[in-house]
Design a protein around this motif. Structure first.
Motif, mmCIF file in Angstrom:
data_model
loop_
_atom_site.group_PDB
_atom_site.id
_atom_site.type_symbol
_atom_site.label_atom_id
_atom_site.label_comp_id
_atom_site.label_asym_id
_atom_site.label_seq_id
_atom_site.Cartn_x
_atom_site.Cartn_y
_atom_site.Cartn_z
ATOM 1 N N GLY A 18 0.671 -1.287 0.354
ATOM 2 C CA GLY A 18 0.027 -0.275 0.101
ATOM 3 C C GLY A 18 0.787 0.839 0.082
ATOM 4 O O GLY A 18 2.514 1.216 0.327
ATOM 5 N N PRO A 19 -0.091 2.386 0.042
ATOM 6 C CA PRO A 19 0.769 3.653 -0.435
ATOM 7 C C PRO A 19 1.447 4.455 0.596
ATOM 8 O O PRO A 19 2.580 4.994 1.284
ATOM 9 C CB PRO A 19 -0.194 4.428 -1.034
ATOM 10 N N ARG A 20 2.029 3.826 2.194
ATOM 11 C CA ARG A 20 2.695 4.428 3.572
ATOM 12 C C ARG A 20 3.805 2.961 3.172
ATOM 13 O O ARG A 20 3.196 1.482 3.615
ATOM 14 C CB ARG A 20 1.250 4.580 4.422
ATOM 15 N N ILE A 21 4.617 3.878 4.289
ATOM 16 C CA ILE A 21 6.076 2.921 4.085
ATOM 17 C C ILE A 21 6.096 2.556 5.271
ATOM 18 O O ILE A 21 5.567 3.417 6.520
ATOM 19 C CB ILE A 21 6.871 3.728 3.971
#
Lengths: 246, 246
Positions: B221-224
Protein backbone atom coordinates in the motif's frame (compact mmCIF):
# COMPACT_ATOMS: atom_id res chain seq x y z
CA UNK A 1 13.05 11.17 0.40
CA UNK A 2 12.69 13.10 3.65
CA UNK A 3 9.17 14.11 4.54
CA UNK A 4 7.89 17.08 6.60
CA UNK A 5 4.62 18.55 7.78
CA UNK A 6 3.55 22.21 7.60
CA UNK A 7 0.25 24.01 8.22
CA UNK A 8 -1.91 25.01 5.21
CA UNK A 9 -1.18 28.68 6.06
CA UNK A 10 2.54 28.00 5.48
CA UNK A 11 1.85 27.40 1.78
CA UNK A 12 1.51 30.54 -0.35
CA UNK A 13 1.69 30.84 -4.14
CA UNK A 14 3.49 27.52 -4.50
CA UNK A 15 6.10 28.36 -1.85
CA UNK A 16 6.24 26.44 1.42
CA UNK A 17 7.81 27.94 4.54
CA UNK A 18 9.09 25.48 7.16
CA UNK A 19 9.81 26.89 10.63
CA UNK A 20 10.44 25.49 14.12
CA UNK A 21 12.49 22.39 14.99
CA UNK A 22 12.39 21.02 11.44
CA UNK A 23 14.73 23.83 10.30
CA UNK A 24 17.58 22.54 12.45
CA UNK A 25 16.72 18.97 11.45
CA UNK A 26 16.86 19.80 7.72
CA UNK A 27 20.01 21.93 7.82
CA UNK A 28 22.10 20.39 10.63
CA UNK A 29 21.10 16.73 11.01
CA UNK A 30 20.21 15.91 7.41
CA UNK A 31 22.58 18.54 5.93
CA UNK A 32 20.16 19.27 3.12
CA UNK A 33 20.86 22.32 0.98
CA UNK A 34 19.46 24.54 -1.79
CA UNK A 35 18.04 22.47 -4.70
CA UNK A 36 17.65 19.30 -2.60
CA UNK A 37 14.21 17.72 -2.87
CA UNK A 38 11.94 17.03 0.12
CA UNK A 39 8.34 15.94 0.35
CA UNK A 40 5.94 18.12 2.34
CA UNK A 41 2.36 17.51 3.49
CA UNK A 42 -0.10 20.08 4.82
CA UNK A 43 -1.81 17.73 7.27
CA UNK A 44 -5.01 17.98 5.23
CA UNK A 45 -4.32 15.17 2.78
CA UNK A 46 -2.23 17.21 0.30
CA UNK A 47 1.33 16.04 -0.28
CA UNK A 48 3.90 17.76 -2.49
CA UNK A 49 7.29 17.13 -4.03
CA UNK A 50 9.30 20.30 -3.39
CA UNK A 51 12.75 21.75 -3.93
CA UNK A 52 14.58 23.79 -1.29
CA UNK A 53 15.13 27.35 -2.57
CA UNK A 54 16.12 29.31 0.54
CA UNK A 55 17.68 28.48 3.91
CA UNK A 56 18.17 30.67 6.99
CA UNK A 57 18.53 30.12 10.75
CA UNK A 58 14.80 30.72 11.13
CA UNK A 59 13.19 29.02 8.15
CA UNK A 60 13.57 26.78 5.12
CA UNK A 61 11.66 27.74 1.98
CA UNK A 62 10.79 25.18 -0.68
CA UNK A 63 9.08 25.50 -4.06
CA UNK A 64 6.33 23.05 -4.99
CA UNK A 65 7.41 21.03 -8.04
CA UNK A 66 4.29 18.89 -8.20
CA UNK A 67 1.51 17.44 -6.11
CA UNK A 68 2.00 13.73 -5.49
CA UNK A 69 -0.62 11.80 -7.37
CA UNK A 70 -0.35 8.69 -5.23
CA UNK A 71 -3.04 8.91 -2.61
CA UNK A 72 -1.40 8.08 0.71
CA UNK A 73 -4.52 8.30 2.87
CA UNK A 74 -7.27 5.70 2.80
CA UNK A 75 -10.91 6.75 2.41
CA UNK A 76 -11.64 4.61 5.43
CA UNK A 77 -11.24 6.71 8.58
CA UNK A 78 -10.47 4.52 11.57
CA UNK A 79 -10.46 5.65 15.20
CA UNK A 80 -8.81 3.35 17.73
CA UNK A 81 -10.19 3.51 21.25
CA UNK A 82 -7.54 1.83 23.38
CA UNK A 83 -8.05 0.71 26.97
CA UNK A 84 -5.03 2.34 28.61
CA UNK A 85 -2.34 -0.35 28.82
CA UNK A 86 0.65 -0.67 31.13
CA UNK A 87 4.24 0.54 30.56
CA UNK A 88 5.21 1.70 27.09
CA UNK A 89 2.67 -0.31 25.14
CA UNK A 90 0.76 2.84 24.18
CA UNK A 91 3.93 4.16 22.51
CA UNK A 92 4.11 1.01 20.38
CA UNK A 93 0.39 1.12 19.53
CA UNK A 94 0.59 4.78 18.53
CA UNK A 95 3.64 4.29 16.32
CA UNK A 96 2.45 1.14 14.56
CA UNK A 97 -1.14 2.29 14.04
CA UNK A 98 0.13 5.58 12.60
CA UNK A 99 2.26 3.73 10.06
CA UNK A 100 -0.67 1.51 9.11
CA UNK A 101 -3.04 4.45 8.59
CA UNK A 102 -5.06 5.25 11.75
CA UNK A 103 -6.80 8.67 11.82
CA UNK A 104 -7.37 9.10 15.55
CA UNK A 105 -6.48 7.34 18.80
CA UNK A 106 -8.45 7.79 22.02
CA UNK A 107 -6.97 6.32 25.22
CA UNK A 108 -9.79 5.20 27.50
CA UNK A 109 -10.00 4.46 31.20
CA UNK A 110 -11.86 1.19 31.75
CA UNK A 111 -12.81 -0.92 34.75
CA UNK A 112 -9.72 -3.12 34.44
CA UNK A 113 -7.26 -0.35 33.52
CA UNK A 114 -4.60 -0.53 36.20
CA UNK A 115 -2.71 2.64 35.25
CA UNK A 116 -3.92 5.64 37.22
CA UNK A 117 -3.01 8.82 35.34
CA UNK A 118 -3.45 12.03 37.29
CA UNK A 119 -4.51 15.01 35.10
CA UNK A 120 -1.07 16.56 34.79
CA UNK A 121 0.60 13.26 33.92
CA UNK A 122 -2.22 12.42 31.51
CA UNK A 123 -1.58 15.69 29.69
CA UNK A 124 2.16 14.95 29.41
CA UNK A 125 1.43 11.46 28.12
CA UNK A 126 -0.97 12.77 25.49
CA UNK A 127 1.73 15.17 24.30
CA UNK A 128 4.24 12.34 24.19
CA UNK A 129 1.92 10.11 22.12
CA UNK A 130 1.08 13.01 19.80
CA UNK A 131 4.80 13.51 19.21
CA UNK A 132 5.25 9.79 18.46
CA UNK A 133 2.34 10.00 15.99
CA UNK A 134 3.94 13.00 14.30
CA UNK A 135 7.30 11.24 13.92
CA UNK A 136 5.69 8.04 12.65
CA UNK A 137 3.57 10.05 10.18
CA UNK A 138 6.72 11.69 8.82
CA UNK A 139 8.57 8.39 8.61
CA UNK A 140 5.74 6.56 6.83
CA UNK A 141 5.11 9.45 4.43
CA UNK A 142 1.56 10.20 5.51
CA UNK A 143 -0.41 13.24 4.36
CA UNK A 144 -1.99 13.80 7.78
CA UNK A 145 -0.88 13.42 11.39
CA UNK A 146 -3.27 11.23 13.41
CA UNK A 147 -4.86 12.98 16.37
CA UNK A 148 -4.24 11.57 19.83
CA UNK A 149 -7.11 12.61 22.09
CA UNK A 150 -7.09 13.14 25.85
CA UNK A 151 -7.92 10.20 28.08
CA UNK A 152 -11.68 9.57 28.15
CA UNK A 153 -14.03 7.44 30.23
CA UNK A 154 -15.80 4.41 28.80
CA UNK A 155 -19.11 6.29 29.01
CA UNK A 156 -17.68 9.17 26.96
CA UNK A 157 -16.80 6.64 24.27
CA UNK A 158 -20.26 5.11 24.22
CA UNK A 159 -21.76 8.55 23.66
CA UNK A 160 -19.39 9.09 20.70
CA UNK A 161 -20.16 5.74 19.10
CA UNK A 162 -23.29 6.88 17.23
CA UNK A 163 -21.12 9.22 15.13
CA UNK A 164 -19.46 6.23 13.44
CA UNK A 165 -20.79 4.06 10.61
CA UNK A 166 -19.46 0.95 12.30
CA UNK A 167 -18.14 0.22 15.81
CA UNK A 168 -16.12 -2.95 16.36
CA UNK A 169 -15.35 -4.28 19.81
CA UNK A 170 -13.00 -7.29 19.72
CA UNK A 171 -13.72 -9.36 22.83
CA UNK A 172 -12.14 -12.66 23.73
CA UNK A 173 -15.35 -14.14 25.16
CA UNK A 174 -17.20 -13.55 21.90
CA UNK A 175 -17.53 -16.83 20.03
CA UNK A 176 -19.96 -16.41 17.18
CA UNK A 177 -19.67 -13.03 15.43
CA UNK A 178 -16.46 -12.87 13.43
CA UNK A 179 -14.75 -9.62 12.43
CA UNK A 180 -14.58 -10.90 8.85
CA UNK A 181 -18.33 -11.45 8.65
CA UNK A 182 -19.02 -7.94 9.92
CA UNK A 183 -16.55 -6.34 7.49
CA UNK A 184 -17.87 -8.37 4.55
CA UNK A 185 -21.42 -7.25 5.41
CA UNK A 186 -20.38 -3.58 5.72
CA UNK A 187 -18.56 -2.75 2.50
CA UNK A 188 -20.02 0.77 2.30
CA UNK A 189 -18.88 2.15 5.65
CA UNK A 190 -16.50 5.07 5.91
CA UNK A 191 -15.95 5.96 9.57
CA UNK A 192 -15.05 3.03 11.80
CA UNK A 193 -14.34 2.87 15.53
CA UNK A 194 -12.37 -0.01 17.07
CA UNK A 195 -12.66 -0.44 20.85
CA UNK A 196 -9.89 -2.54 22.45
CA UNK A 197 -9.81 -3.46 26.12
CA UNK A 198 -6.75 -3.10 28.39
CA UNK A 199 -4.62 -6.10 29.50
CA UNK A 200 -7.42 -7.63 31.56
CA UNK A 201 -10.02 -7.12 28.82
CA UNK A 202 -13.43 -5.54 29.24
CA UNK A 203 -15.66 -6.33 32.18
CA UNK A 204 -18.95 -8.10 31.46
CA UNK A 205 -20.72 -4.91 32.53
CA UNK A 206 -18.82 -2.80 29.98
CA UNK A 207 -19.68 -5.26 27.24
CA UNK A 208 -23.37 -5.10 28.29
CA UNK A 209 -23.31 -1.29 28.24
CA UNK A 210 -21.78 -1.38 24.76
CA UNK A 211 -24.38 -3.87 23.54
CA UNK A 212 -27.14 -1.55 24.79
CA UNK A 213 -25.69 1.10 22.47
CA UNK A 214 -25.93 -1.31 19.57
CA UNK A 215 -22.21 -2.17 19.53
CA UNK A 216 -21.52 -5.77 18.60
CA UNK A 217 -18.58 -7.60 20.15
CA UNK A 218 -16.55 -9.56 17.58
CA UNK A 219 -13.99 -12.35 17.77
CA UNK A 220 -10.58 -12.01 16.11
CA UNK A 221 -10.10 -15.77 15.92
CA UNK A 222 -9.01 -18.66 18.14
CA UNK A 223 -5.70 -17.26 19.42
CA UNK A 224 -5.59 -14.79 22.30
CA UNK A 225 -3.95 -11.52 21.28
CA UNK A 226 -2.34 -9.12 23.73
CA UNK A 227 -4.00 -5.72 23.97
CA UNK A 228 -1.24 -4.00 21.96
CA UNK A 229 -1.43 -6.64 19.21
CA UNK A 230 -5.24 -6.57 18.91
CA UNK A 231 -5.43 -2.96 17.68
CA UNK A 232 -2.55 -3.32 15.21
CA UNK A 233 -4.01 -6.54 13.76
CA UNK A 234 -7.62 -5.27 13.65
CA UNK A 235 -6.55 -2.07 11.89
CA UNK A 236 -4.50 -4.12 9.39
CA UNK A 237 -7.50 -6.32 8.64
CA UNK A 238 -9.97 -3.40 8.28
CA UNK A 239 -7.70 -1.44 5.93
CA UNK A 240 -7.01 -4.64 3.98
CA UNK A 241 -10.70 -5.50 3.56
CA UNK A 242 -12.11 -2.00 3.02
CA UNK A 243 -9.17 0.36 2.53
CA UNK A 244 -5.83 0.63 0.75
CA UNK A 245 -3.55 -1.63 2.79
CA UNK A 246 -2.09 -4.61 0.94
CA UNK B 1 -6.96 -20.53 32.08
CA UNK B 2 -3.22 -21.15 32.29
CA UNK B 3 -1.70 -22.97 29.37
CA UNK B 4 1.37 -25.23 29.18
CA UNK B 5 3.31 -27.24 26.63
CA UNK B 6 4.52 -30.83 27.01
CA UNK B 7 6.02 -33.34 24.59
CA UNK B 8 3.78 -36.07 23.10
CA UNK B 9 5.79 -38.66 25.11
CA UNK B 10 4.67 -36.93 28.33
CA UNK B 11 1.08 -37.99 27.65
CA UNK B 12 0.22 -41.58 28.60
CA UNK B 13 -3.21 -43.15 29.05
CA UNK B 14 -4.89 -39.79 29.48
CA UNK B 15 -2.37 -38.60 32.11
CA UNK B 16 -0.01 -35.73 31.38
CA UNK B 17 3.28 -35.32 33.25
CA UNK B 18 4.75 -31.81 33.40
CA UNK B 19 8.41 -31.49 34.42
CA UNK B 20 11.10 -28.80 34.32
CA UNK B 21 10.62 -25.08 35.04
CA UNK B 22 6.85 -25.23 34.61
CA UNK B 23 6.56 -27.20 37.86
CA UNK B 24 7.82 -24.29 39.93
CA UNK B 25 5.72 -21.91 37.86
CA UNK B 26 2.55 -23.91 38.47
CA UNK B 27 3.08 -24.56 42.17
CA UNK B 28 4.95 -21.46 43.40
CA UNK B 29 4.11 -18.55 41.08
CA UNK B 30 0.57 -19.47 40.13
CA UNK B 31 -0.10 -21.40 43.36
CA UNK B 32 -2.26 -23.94 41.55
CA UNK B 33 -3.26 -27.07 43.43
CA UNK B 34 -4.91 -30.47 43.08
CA UNK B 35 -8.21 -30.26 41.14
CA UNK B 36 -7.35 -26.92 39.50
CA UNK B 37 -7.82 -26.91 35.73
CA UNK B 38 -5.07 -26.07 33.24
CA UNK B 39 -4.89 -26.35 29.48
CA UNK B 40 -2.04 -28.37 27.97
CA UNK B 41 -0.84 -28.72 24.36
CA UNK B 42 1.54 -31.33 22.97
CA UNK B 43 3.14 -29.03 20.41
CA UNK B 44 1.63 -31.14 17.62
CA UNK B 45 -1.72 -29.36 17.35
CA UNK B 46 -3.49 -31.26 20.14
CA UNK B 47 -4.79 -29.19 23.04
CA UNK B 48 -6.48 -30.53 26.17
CA UNK B 49 -8.46 -29.34 29.15
CA UNK B 50 -6.93 -31.10 32.16
CA UNK B 51 -7.26 -31.29 35.92
CA UNK B 52 -4.26 -31.42 38.25
CA UNK B 53 -4.24 -34.74 40.15
CA UNK B 54 -0.75 -34.93 41.62
CA UNK B 55 1.95 -32.44 42.63
CA UNK B 56 5.55 -33.04 43.75
CA UNK B 57 8.81 -31.07 43.71
CA UNK B 58 9.72 -32.80 40.44
CA UNK B 59 6.50 -32.99 38.47
CA UNK B 60 2.87 -32.03 38.13
CA UNK B 61 0.45 -34.67 36.86
CA UNK B 62 -2.84 -33.75 35.22
CA UNK B 63 -5.71 -35.87 33.92
CA UNK B 64 -7.19 -35.10 30.50
CA UNK B 65 -10.84 -34.07 30.89
CA UNK B 66 -11.44 -33.42 27.23
CA UNK B 67 -9.76 -32.42 24.01
CA UNK B 68 -10.53 -28.83 23.05
CA UNK B 69 -12.73 -28.80 20.02
CA UNK B 70 -11.85 -25.25 19.00
CA UNK B 71 -9.08 -25.47 16.46
CA UNK B 72 -6.43 -22.95 17.52
CA UNK B 73 -4.06 -23.47 14.60
CA UNK B 74 -4.79 -22.23 11.09
CA UNK B 75 -4.44 -24.58 8.11
CA UNK B 76 -2.33 -21.91 6.50
CA UNK B 77 1.32 -22.41 7.48
CA UNK B 78 3.24 -19.17 7.27
CA UNK B 79 7.02 -18.81 7.52
CA UNK B 80 8.40 -15.32 8.09
CA UNK B 81 11.87 -14.67 6.70
CA UNK B 82 13.00 -11.50 8.44
CA UNK B 83 15.98 -9.40 7.39
CA UNK B 84 17.82 -9.13 10.71
CA UNK B 85 16.80 -5.78 12.21
CA UNK B 86 18.56 -3.60 14.76
CA UNK B 87 18.13 -3.56 18.55
CA UNK B 88 15.22 -5.48 20.06
CA UNK B 89 12.93 -5.37 17.05
CA UNK B 90 13.33 -9.11 16.49
CA UNK B 91 11.96 -9.73 20.00
CA UNK B 92 8.84 -7.75 19.12
CA UNK B 93 8.43 -9.46 15.74
CA UNK B 94 8.79 -12.90 17.32
CA UNK B 95 6.28 -12.19 20.08
CA UNK B 96 3.63 -10.55 17.90
CA UNK B 97 3.88 -13.03 15.01
CA UNK B 98 3.60 -15.93 17.46
CA UNK B 99 0.37 -14.50 18.90
CA UNK B 100 -1.02 -13.99 15.40
CA UNK B 101 -0.23 -17.55 14.30
CA UNK B 102 3.18 -17.80 12.57
CA UNK B 103 4.62 -21.34 12.17
CA UNK B 104 8.29 -20.55 11.64
CA UNK B 105 10.61 -17.53 11.66
CA UNK B 106 13.94 -17.45 9.84
CA UNK B 107 16.26 -14.50 10.52
CA UNK B 108 18.24 -13.70 7.38
CA UNK B 109 21.44 -11.79 6.73
CA UNK B 110 20.95 -9.41 3.79
CA UNK B 111 23.10 -6.83 2.00
CA UNK B 112 21.71 -3.97 4.09
CA UNK B 113 21.64 -5.82 7.41
CA UNK B 114 23.81 -3.74 9.70
CA UNK B 115 23.87 -6.14 12.64
CA UNK B 116 26.89 -8.43 12.54
CA UNK B 117 26.19 -11.53 14.61
CA UNK B 118 29.18 -13.73 15.30
CA UNK B 119 28.33 -17.47 15.49
CA UNK B 120 28.25 -17.69 19.29
CA UNK B 121 26.11 -14.57 19.68
CA UNK B 122 23.84 -15.72 16.85
CA UNK B 123 23.26 -18.97 18.75
CA UNK B 124 22.40 -17.12 21.98
CA UNK B 125 20.02 -14.84 20.09
CA UNK B 126 18.27 -17.79 18.45
CA UNK B 127 17.77 -19.33 21.88
CA UNK B 128 16.42 -16.03 23.19
CA UNK B 129 13.91 -15.71 20.32
CA UNK B 130 12.86 -19.35 20.72
CA UNK B 131 12.14 -18.67 24.38
CA UNK B 132 10.08 -15.58 23.48
CA UNK B 133 8.12 -17.70 20.97
CA UNK B 134 7.48 -20.34 23.64
CA UNK B 135 6.20 -17.76 26.14
CA UNK B 136 4.02 -16.04 23.52
CA UNK B 137 2.63 -19.43 22.41
CA UNK B 138 1.66 -20.20 26.01
CA UNK B 139 0.11 -16.79 26.51
CA UNK B 140 -1.92 -16.86 23.31
CA UNK B 141 -3.07 -20.44 23.90
CA UNK B 142 -1.48 -21.97 20.82
CA UNK B 143 -1.28 -25.70 20.17
CA UNK B 144 2.24 -25.51 18.74
CA UNK B 145 5.37 -23.47 19.45
CA UNK B 146 6.67 -21.70 16.33
CA UNK B 147 10.20 -22.70 15.34
CA UNK B 148 12.86 -20.01 15.23
CA UNK B 149 15.60 -21.10 12.85
CA UNK B 150 19.28 -20.18 12.87
CA UNK B 151 20.39 -17.12 10.91
CA UNK B 152 20.57 -17.89 7.18
CA UNK B 153 21.97 -16.13 4.12
CA UNK B 154 19.72 -14.67 1.44
CA UNK B 155 20.89 -17.38 -0.97
CA UNK B 156 19.87 -20.11 1.52
CA UNK B 157 16.40 -18.59 1.54
CA UNK B 158 16.11 -18.55 -2.24
CA UNK B 159 16.96 -22.24 -2.37
CA UNK B 160 14.19 -22.94 0.19
CA UNK B 161 11.57 -20.92 -1.67
CA UNK B 162 10.53 -23.70 -4.05
CA UNK B 163 9.22 -25.70 -1.08
CA UNK B 164 6.42 -23.16 -0.57
CA UNK B 165 3.13 -22.80 -2.46
CA UNK B 166 3.48 -19.02 -2.43
CA UNK B 167 6.36 -16.66 -1.64
CA UNK B 168 5.55 -13.01 -0.95
CA UNK B 169 8.21 -10.32 -0.87
CA UNK B 170 6.84 -6.93 0.20
CA UNK B 171 9.05 -4.27 -1.35
CA UNK B 172 8.56 -0.52 -1.14
CA UNK B 173 9.65 0.13 -4.73
CA UNK B 174 7.01 -2.25 -6.08
CA UNK B 175 4.12 -0.22 -7.47
CA UNK B 176 1.85 -2.49 -9.46
CA UNK B 177 1.42 -5.94 -7.88
CA UNK B 178 -0.68 -5.67 -4.73
CA UNK B 179 -0.62 -8.22 -1.92
CA UNK B 180 -4.41 -8.38 -2.05
CA UNK B 181 -4.44 -9.30 -5.74
CA UNK B 182 -1.94 -12.11 -5.15
CA UNK B 183 -3.86 -13.48 -2.16
CA UNK B 184 -7.20 -13.28 -3.99
CA UNK B 185 -5.68 -15.21 -6.91
CA UNK B 186 -4.17 -17.87 -4.63
CA UNK B 187 -7.03 -19.11 -2.48
CA UNK B 188 -5.84 -22.73 -2.53
CA UNK B 189 -2.34 -22.29 -1.14
CA UNK B 190 -1.27 -23.87 2.12
CA UNK B 191 2.40 -23.10 2.79
CA UNK B 192 3.34 -19.44 2.45
CA UNK B 193 6.70 -17.69 2.88
CA UNK B 194 6.92 -13.95 3.58
CA UNK B 195 10.32 -12.30 2.98
CA UNK B 196 10.78 -8.93 4.70
CA UNK B 197 13.88 -6.76 4.26
CA UNK B 198 15.81 -5.15 7.15
CA UNK B 199 15.57 -1.40 7.96
CA UNK B 200 17.20 -0.33 4.69
CA UNK B 201 15.08 -2.69 2.60
CA UNK B 202 16.36 -5.13 -0.01
CA UNK B 203 19.02 -4.16 -2.50
CA UNK B 204 18.02 -4.07 -6.18
CA UNK B 205 20.31 -7.07 -6.72
CA UNK B 206 18.54 -9.13 -4.06
CA UNK B 207 15.18 -8.31 -5.63
CA UNK B 208 16.54 -9.39 -9.03
CA UNK B 209 17.86 -12.67 -7.59
CA UNK B 210 14.44 -13.31 -6.04
CA UNK B 211 12.67 -12.54 -9.31
CA UNK B 212 14.91 -15.07 -11.08
CA UNK B 213 13.57 -17.67 -8.65
CA UNK B 214 10.02 -16.73 -9.63
CA UNK B 215 9.34 -14.71 -6.48
CA UNK B 216 7.12 -11.69 -7.09
CA UNK B 217 7.63 -8.50 -5.10
CA UNK B 218 4.37 -7.03 -3.81
CA UNK B 219 3.30 -3.65 -2.46
CA UNK B 220 1.58 -3.34 0.92
CA UNK B 221 0.00 0.00 0.00
CA UNK B 222 0.94 3.68 -0.17
CA UNK B 223 2.32 4.14 3.36
CA UNK B 224 5.87 3.09 4.24
CA UNK B 225 5.94 0.48 7.00
CA UNK B 226 8.92 -0.10 9.27
CA UNK B 227 10.52 -3.53 8.96
CA UNK B 228 9.01 -4.76 12.23
CA UNK B 229 5.53 -3.56 11.22
CA UNK B 230 5.63 -5.09 7.74
CA UNK B 231 5.79 -8.71 8.94
CA UNK B 232 3.10 -8.27 11.60
CA UNK B 233 0.74 -6.56 9.12
CA UNK B 234 1.41 -8.98 6.24
CA UNK B 235 0.83 -11.99 8.49
CA UNK B 236 -2.42 -10.41 9.76
CA UNK B 237 -3.62 -9.87 6.20
CA UNK B 238 -2.68 -13.38 5.00
CA UNK B 239 -4.38 -15.12 7.93
CA UNK B 240 -7.39 -12.82 7.49
CA UNK B 241 -7.75 -13.57 3.78
CA UNK B 242 -6.88 -17.26 3.77
CA UNK B 243 -6.77 -18.42 7.39
CA UNK B 244 -8.64 -18.13 10.66
CA UNK B 245 -7.77 -14.61 11.87
CA UNK B 246 -10.67 -12.21 12.24
Amino acid sequence: MHHFFVKPKDINDGIITITGKDVKHITRSLRLDISDEISVADGESNKYLTEIIDISEEFVRAKIIKEFEVKVESNIEVTLVQGLPKSKKMDLITQKCTELGIREIIPVDTKRTVVNLKPKKAERRQQRWQKIAREAAKQSGRAIIPIIKDLMTFKDILSLASKYDLVLMPWEDEQSTKLKEVLTDNQEVNKIMIIIGPEGGFSKQEVELAKEEGIKPVTLGPRILRTETAGIATLSMILYELGDLG
